[in-house]
Design a protein around this motif. Structure first.
Motif, PDB file in Angstrom:
ATOM      1  N   PHE A  77       0.858  -1.189   0.000  1.00 14.81           N
ATOM      2  CA  PHE A  77       0.000   0.000   0.000  1.00 14.81           C
ATOM      3  C   PHE A  77       0.895   1.239   0.000  1.00 14.81           C
ATOM      4  O   PHE A  77       1.588   1.522   0.978  1.00 14.81           O
ATOM      5  N   LEU A  78       0.883   1.972  -1.089  1.00 15.59           N
ATOM      6  CA  LEU A  78       1.744   3.142  -1.255  1.00 15.59           C
ATOM      7  C   LEU A  78       0.942   4.412  -1.030  1.00 15.59           C
ATOM      8  O   LEU A  78      -0.172   4.551  -1.535  1.00 15.59           O
ATOM      9  N   GLU A  79       1.538   5.341  -0.286  1.00 16.33           N
ATOM     10  CA  GLU A  79       0.911   6.629  -0.034  1.00 16.33           C
ATOM     11  C   GLU A  79       1.869   7.737  -0.437  1.00 16.33           C
ATOM     12  O   GLU A  79       3.082   7.516  -0.546  1.00 16.33           O
ATOM     13  N   VAL A  80       1.319   8.914  -0.632  1.00 16.90           N
ATOM     14  CA  VAL A  80       2.149  10.083  -0.926  1.00 16.90           C
ATOM     15  C   VAL A  80       2.991  10.385   0.310  1.00 16.90           C
ATOM     16  O   VAL A  80       2.501  10.360   1.427  1.00 16.90           O
ATOM     17  N   GLY A  81       4.272  10.631   0.108  1.00 20.03           N
ATOM     18  CA  GLY A  81       5.196  10.898   1.207  1.00 20.03           C
ATOM     19  C   GLY A  81       6.054   9.707   1.574  1.00 20.03           C
ATOM     20  O   GLY A  81       7.016   9.855   2.328  1.00 20.03           O
ATOM     21  N   ASP A  82       5.737   8.527   1.068  1.00 18.76           N
ATOM     22  CA  ASP A  82       6.545   7.338   1.356  1.00 18.76           C
ATOM     23  C   ASP A  82       7.869   7.403   0.601  1.00 18.76           C
ATOM     24  O   ASP A  82       7.903   7.785  -0.562  1.00 18.76           O
ATOM     25  N   GLU A 106      15.657   5.039  -5.749  1.00 19.69           N
ATOM     26  CA  GLU A 106      14.996   5.446  -4.521  1.00 19.69           C
ATOM     27  C   GLU A 106      14.435   6.834  -4.693  1.00 19.69           C
ATOM     28  O   GLU A 106      14.928   7.614  -5.496  1.00 19.69           O
ATOM     29  N   GLY A 107      13.418   7.133  -3.913  1.00 18.71           N
ATOM     30  CA  GLY A 107      12.859   8.470  -3.947  1.00 18.71           C
ATOM     31  C   GLY A 107      11.604   8.569  -3.113  1.00 18.71           C
ATOM     32  O   GLY A 107      11.140   7.594  -2.522  1.00 18.71           O
ATOM     33  N   VAL A 108      11.050   9.768  -3.087  1.00 25.50           N
ATOM     34  CA  VAL A 108       9.830  10.058  -2.342  1.00 25.50           C
ATOM     35  C   VAL A 108       8.673  10.138  -3.322  1.00 25.50           C
ATOM     36  O   VAL A 108       8.799  10.758  -4.383  1.00 25.50           O
ATOM     37  N   ILE A 109       7.567   9.526  -2.974  1.00 29.16           N
ATOM     38  CA  ILE A 109       6.377   9.611  -3.818  1.00 29.16           C
ATOM     39  C   ILE A 109       5.771  10.998  -3.615  1.00 29.16           C
ATOM     40  O   ILE A 109       5.366  11.342  -2.504  1.00 29.16           O
ATOM     41  N   ILE A 110       5.732  11.799  -4.696  1.00 28.88           N
ATOM     42  CA  ILE A 110       5.151  13.133  -4.571  1.00 28.88           C
ATOM     43  C   ILE A 110       3.734  13.195  -5.129  1.00 28.88           C
ATOM     44  O   ILE A 110       3.002  14.132  -4.826  1.00 28.88           O
ATOM     45  N   SER A 111       3.343  12.220  -5.942  1.00 25.75           N
ATOM     46  CA  SER A 111       1.955  12.186  -6.398  1.00 25.75           C
ATOM     47  C   SER A 111       1.577  10.764  -6.771  1.00 25.75           C
ATOM     48  O   SER A 111       2.429   9.929  -7.041  1.00 25.75           O
ATOM     49  N   ARG A 112       0.271  10.553  -6.781  1.00 27.86           N
ATOM     50  CA  ARG A 112      -0.269   9.242  -7.113  1.00 27.86           C
ATOM     51  C   ARG A 112      -1.559   9.456  -7.885  1.00 27.86           C
ATOM     52  O   ARG A 112      -2.389  10.274  -7.492  1.00 27.86           O
ATOM     53  N   ASN A 128      -7.236   2.304 -11.705  1.00 27.56           N
ATOM     54  CA  ASN A 128      -7.227   0.841 -11.821  1.00 27.56           C
ATOM     55  C   ASN A 128      -5.905   0.327 -12.375  1.00 27.56           C
ATOM     56  O   ASN A 128      -4.891   0.380 -11.698  1.00 27.56           O
ATOM     57  N   LEU A 129      -5.893  -0.152 -13.603  1.00 20.80           N
ATOM     58  CA  LEU A 129      -4.675  -0.710 -14.184  1.00 20.80           C
ATOM     59  C   LEU A 129      -3.656   0.380 -14.498  1.00 20.80           C
ATOM     60  O   LEU A 129      -2.457   0.139 -14.470  1.00 20.80           O
ATOM     61  N   ASN A 130      -4.114   1.584 -14.769  1.00 22.47           N
ATOM     62  CA  ASN A 130      -3.227   2.685 -15.140  1.00 22.47           C
ATOM     63  C   ASN A 130      -2.806   3.532 -13.947  1.00 22.47           C
ATOM     64  O   ASN A 130      -2.563   4.720 -14.082  1.00 22.47           O
ATOM     65  N   THR A 131      -2.698   2.929 -12.772  1.00 21.84           N
ATOM     66  CA  THR A 131      -2.265   3.655 -11.586  1.00 21.84           C
ATOM     67  C   THR A 131      -0.791   4.013 -11.713  1.00 21.84           C
ATOM     68  O   THR A 131       0.037   3.148 -11.998  1.00 21.84           O
ATOM     69  N   THR A 132      -0.480   5.293 -11.500  1.00 25.84           N
ATOM     70  CA  THR A 132       0.902   5.753 -11.605  1.00 25.84           C
ATOM     71  C   THR A 132       1.323   6.452 -10.322  1.00 25.84           C
ATOM     72  O   THR A 132       0.484   6.982  -9.589  1.00 25.84           O
ATOM     73  N   ILE A 133       2.634   6.436 -10.083  1.00 25.05           N
ATOM     74  CA  ILE A 133       3.211   7.209  -8.995  1.00 25.05           C
ATOM     75  C   ILE A 133       4.358   8.033  -9.575  1.00 25.05           C
ATOM     76  O   ILE A 133       5.035   7.597 -10.508  1.00 25.05           O
ATOM     77  N   THR A 134       4.553   9.207  -9.023  1.00 23.65           N
ATOM     78  CA  THR A 134       5.673  10.059  -9.414  1.00 23.65           C
ATOM     79  C   THR A 134       6.667  10.062  -8.275  1.00 23.65           C
ATOM     80  O   THR A 134       6.307  10.371  -7.136  1.00 23.65           O
TER      81      THR A 134
END
Length: 124
Positions: free
Chosen positions: A28-33, A53-59, A63-69
Motif C-alpha cells: 500500500f503506497l501513499e504520498v510521502g513514502d 529510490e525516492g519520495v512519492i510526490i503524487s499518485r 485501476n490498471l493505469n495507476t501511476t506514482i511520481t
C-alpha cells in the motif's frame, strides 16, 4: 440499446480484461513514502534490474493505469520519474519509510532544497 447501457456494458468488459493484469503483491503506497523500486532494464540482449529510490510526490489511481511520481535529488538536480505500478517491468517495490503529509500532492518539494525537503516520519 441506449448509450448509457452501452457504456456500462463496455466498462464491465474493460474491467474484466484489466483484472488479469493487476498485480496483487504491491504494498500500500501513499504520498510521502520513501520507496525503493526495481525496474527491469533491457540493454542489448541482456536484462538487469535497476533500483532507484525516492519520495512519492503524487499518485494517480486509475485501476490498471495507476501511476506514482517519484522524486529524488542527484548531484543537486531534482529528478522526477513516473512509474506505472502494474507494469510487468516493475519487479519489486519496497517501502523504506513513511511520512506524515497533509497534502495529496507534494509538488512544493520542487522549489525547496536541503533540509527544507525533509518530511516528518510516521511511526506505526
Amino acid at each position: 440499446m441506449n448509450i448509457c447501457m452501452k457504456t456500462k456494458y463496455s466498462r464491465t468488459i474493460i474491467e474484466s480484461v484489466e483484472k488479469k493484469f493487476i498485480k496483487d503483491e504491491i504494498p500500500f503506497l501513499e504520498v510521502g513514502d520513501s520507496i525503493q523500486i526495481g525496474v527491469l532494464i533491457k540493454e542489448g540482449n541482456k536484462e538487469r534490474v535497476q533500483t532507484s529510490e525516492g519520495v512519492i510526490i503524487s499518485r494517480n489511481n486509475h485501476n490498471l493505469n495507476t501511476t506514482i511520481t517519484i522524486r529524488k535529488v542527484l548531484q543537486n538536480i531534482g529528478v522526477e520519474r513516473v512509474y506505472l505500478i502494474h507494469s510487468p517491468r516493475i519487479i519489486n517495490i519496497k517501502i523504506i519509510k513513511k511520512a506524515k503529509v497533509r497534502k495529496a500532492k507534494l509538488y512544493y518539494l520542487r522549489s525547496r532544497s536541503g533540509k527544507a525537503t525533509r518530511l516528518k516520519q510516521k511511526f506505526n
